[in-house]
Design an enzyme around this catalytic site. Structure first.
Site, PDB file in Angstrom:
ATOM      1  N   GLU A   2     -17.974 -33.817  23.793  1.00 11.51           N
ATOM      2  CA  GLU A   2     -17.909 -33.732  25.261  1.00 11.51           C
ATOM      3  C   GLU A   2     -16.816 -32.766  25.701  1.00 11.51           C
ATOM      4  O   GLU A   2     -16.986 -32.016  26.673  1.00 11.51           O
ATOM      5  CB  GLU A   2     -17.651 -35.117  25.872  1.00 11.51           C
ATOM      6  CG  GLU A   2     -18.714 -36.166  25.592  1.00 11.51           C
ATOM      7  CD  GLU A   2     -20.031 -35.926  26.339  1.00 11.51           C
ATOM      8  OE1 GLU A   2     -20.154 -34.901  27.035  1.00 11.51           O
ATOM      9  OE2 GLU A   2     -20.938 -36.767  26.206  1.00 11.51           O
ATOM     10  N   ASP A  53     -30.713 -33.706  20.491  1.00  9.31           N
ATOM     11  CA  ASP A  53     -31.128 -32.616  21.378  1.00  9.31           C
ATOM     12  C   ASP A  53     -30.422 -31.268  21.224  1.00  9.31           C
ATOM     13  O   ASP A  53     -31.014 -30.265  20.837  1.00  9.31           O
ATOM     14  CB  ASP A  53     -31.049 -33.091  22.834  1.00  9.31           C
ATOM     15  CG  ASP A  53     -29.792 -33.907  23.178  1.00  9.31           C
ATOM     16  OD1 ASP A  53     -28.892 -34.005  22.332  1.00  9.31           O
ATOM     17  OD2 ASP A  53     -29.705 -34.431  24.303  1.00  9.31           O
ATOM     18  N   GLU A  55     -34.109 -42.549  33.485  1.00  6.50           N
ATOM     19  CA  GLU A  55     -33.433 -42.230  32.216  1.00  6.50           C
ATOM     20  C   GLU A  55     -34.359 -42.422  31.021  1.00  6.50           C
ATOM     21  O   GLU A  55     -34.219 -41.756  30.011  1.00  6.50           O
ATOM     22  CB  GLU A  55     -32.180 -43.107  32.040  1.00  6.50           C
ATOM     23  CG  GLU A  55     -31.016 -42.700  32.910  1.00  6.50           C
ATOM     24  CD  GLU A  55     -30.433 -41.341  32.540  1.00  6.50           C
ATOM     25  OE1 GLU A  55     -30.621 -40.391  33.322  1.00  6.50           O
ATOM     26  OE2 GLU A  55     -29.807 -41.225  31.482  1.00  6.50           O
ATOM     27  N   GLU A  70     -31.691 -31.926  33.259  1.00  8.80           N
ATOM     28  CA  GLU A  70     -32.511 -31.335  32.185  1.00  8.80           C
ATOM     29  C   GLU A  70     -33.810 -30.685  32.661  1.00  8.80           C
ATOM     30  O   GLU A  70     -34.205 -29.632  32.153  1.00  8.80           O
ATOM     31  CB  GLU A  70     -32.805 -32.380  31.096  1.00  8.80           C
ATOM     32  CG  GLU A  70     -31.643 -32.628  30.140  1.00  8.80           C
ATOM     33  CD  GLU A  70     -30.524 -33.471  30.739  1.00  8.80           C
ATOM     34  OE1 GLU A  70     -30.763 -34.145  31.786  1.00  8.80           O
ATOM     35  OE2 GLU A  70     -29.403 -33.460  30.191  1.00  8.80           O
ATOM     36  N   THR A 115     -25.274 -25.402  26.603  1.00  6.59           N
ATOM     37  CA  THR A 115     -25.945 -26.680  26.863  1.00  6.59           C
ATOM     38  C   THR A 115     -25.403 -27.350  28.116  1.00  6.59           C
ATOM     39  O   THR A 115     -26.088 -28.155  28.748  1.00  6.59           O
ATOM     40  CB  THR A 115     -25.822 -27.626  25.657  1.00  6.59           C
ATOM     41  OG1 THR A 115     -26.689 -28.742  25.840  1.00  6.59           O
ATOM     42  CG2 THR A 115     -24.385 -28.132  25.464  1.00  6.59           C
TER      43      THR A 115
END
Ligand code: DMJ
Length: 461
Positions: free
Chosen positions: A121, A248, A345, A364, A450
């Site tokens: 993160e 992902d 979600e 996304e 990302t």
């Protein structure tokens, strides 16, 4: 109806894929896209003014109460939202706001904190945010902070396999967390490689690439990766192969290593992983194409439950050269958006149930739409992005900013008092770039991480 689809059928064009909805093409010509971009910019400015008034320098504003919360440290603030917002402010031409963020970083930012952060993160959000702000402004102070942070993250990569531990203490360098996953192992190369390029210090690039390769080397005989592994022993802990979290962005950064640095190893690894994913995970359910979770060694189906985060995958597949399959998958998610207004979600493509009815203000689908649009300029992607934006404005707007949704099945939807840092870096930027045709962005040659951080393609006047 869940039917497995062979790779040849999908890539060979022999399959009837869900066509682009005609109304999207027609409707798109009636939209004033630049007015919509101006609306996005005005919302960003409004949200920034609230952040400035109620949570200045804090990590995340609480958009309903006007309070704040810290992340990624438990109690100490690093100005996360501010750093995440910087290149978004810049592409929107909110130069005064960018400059005040720059002044805050210069005066207040310090990573010398005795506290533990998630390596993943912190790298995608803070390191990436500083690098994109540096790309926007050329300010060496921002690069100095990025370098300092990179040095504090590096100890996590000193493991027997090269796959990083999950957590590091920013001051002491102590690390922890060997039970990890593909995203937390392999989502570093664009940020770390950019840091190496800018500083001349190759250690960051090497650490990130080594981790990607170490995980790829452990793929199953059919080319799939599971989603849990021990970073010290290299032993798999789970069996599930998924394009959603926590795998992902591993796939995303294989492609990105090729896109950003021309790294042929990354392209080769991406191709091997993608061929296996397409062969074993692509499924048809009714009119739509999905990527189901499967056993990584047998390819046998495990679940039809999709995490919303997987909605990015159509944009990646399109970049990677499978546009028809990519479009079909993004359209599947767009159909869910049309049904619920905003994405849950978790969505089960066999039952049609929103099995996880929260909405974490996710970017996304807008990310995928933007990537498709960069490639083919088809109006349907702008229309998907427009729906994403307008529905977010309708359902997620709160008194002091944009809020997550606790339950999107009930009307009116129940909001929850959180606004994640990525909101500032991702969807607001994707919308604006998708609608504005801004001269500050090179639409032909660019790279977004990302986390939506622009590491290539900002045009300084
Ligand atoms: C972002 O932090 C990044 O996109 C990450 O790769 C996964 N998704 C979140 C936002 O949903």
């Amino acid at each position: 109806m869940d039917s497995r689809i062979g790779r040849r059928g999908l890539l060979g064009g022999g399959l009837t894929l869900a066509a682009a909805p005609a109304f999207a093409q027609e409707g798109a010509s009636a939209v004033d896209w630049h007015a919509l971009a101006a609306d996005v910019r005005a919302e960003m400015r409004w949200a920034w003014a609230n952040y400035r008034a109620h949570a200045w320098g804090r990590d995340q504003i609480l958009p309903i109460s006007g309070g704040y919360e810290s992340f990624p440290l438990k109690t100490h603030h690093l100005g996360l939202s501010l750093i995440e917002a910087m290149d978004t402010l810049w592409v929107m031409g909110l130069d005064a706001e960018f400059a005040e963020a720059q002044r805050w970083v210069r005066a207040h930012l310090s990573f010398d904190v005795d506290g533990e952060v998630s390596v993943f993160e912190t790298a995608i959000r803070l390191l990436g945010g500083l690098l994109s702000a540096h790309h926007a402004s050329g300010d060496p102070m921002l690069l100095a902070h990025a370098r300092d942070l990179g040095n504090r993250l590096l100890p996590a990569f000193a493991t027997p396999t090269g796959m990083p531990h999950r957590f590091v203490n920013l001051r002491t360098g102590a690390t922890r967390g060997t039970q990890t996953n593909p995203a937390e192992i392999g989502t570093y190369l664009p940020e770390f490689g950019t840091l190496s390029r800018l500083t001349g210090d190759p250690r960051y690039h090497h650490a990130a690439k080594r981790a990607q390769v170490a995980l790829f080397a452990r793929r199953s005989t059919i080319g799939l990766l599971a989603d849990g592994i021990d970073s010290d022993t290299g032993i798999w802990l789970t069996r599930r192969a998924t394009v959603g979290p926590p795998s992902d962005s591993y796939y995303e950064y294989l492609w990105d290593g090729w896109q950003l640095f021309g790294d042929r190893d990354c392209k080769a690894m991406y191709d091997v992983c993608t061929a296996a994913i397409v062969k074993y995970q692509a499924v048809r359910a009714g009119p739509h194409t999905w990527f189901g979770d499967v056993d990584f060694e047998t390819g046998g189906p495990l679940s039809a439950q999709q995490d919303e985060l997987a909605a990015f995958y159509g944009g990646l597949l399109a970049q990677g050269g499978a546009p028809a399959l990519a479009a079909a998958y993004t359209r599947a998610w767009a159909a869910v958006q049309d049904r619920f207004g905003i994405l849950p979600e978790g969505y089960d493509y066999l039952t049609g149930e929103a099995f996880a009815p929260t909405n974490a203000l996710r970017p996304e689908l807008a990310d995928a739409a933007f990537n498709h649009w960069l490639l083919d300029r088809a109006p349907e992607w702008r229309m998907i992005g427009r729906t994403h934006y307008l529905n977010m404005k309708r359902f997620n707007r709160a008194r002091f900013g944009y809020a997550q949704i606790e339950d999107m099945r009930v009307q009116p939807m129940v909001q929850s008092d959180h606004c994640p840092g990525y909101w500032w870096s991702e969807q607001m930027k994707y919308y604006y770039l998708l609608f504005s045709d801004t001269p500050r962005f090179d639409y032909a040659r660019n790279y977004l991480s990302t986390e939506g951080n622009v590491l290539l393609g900002l045009r300084r006047a």
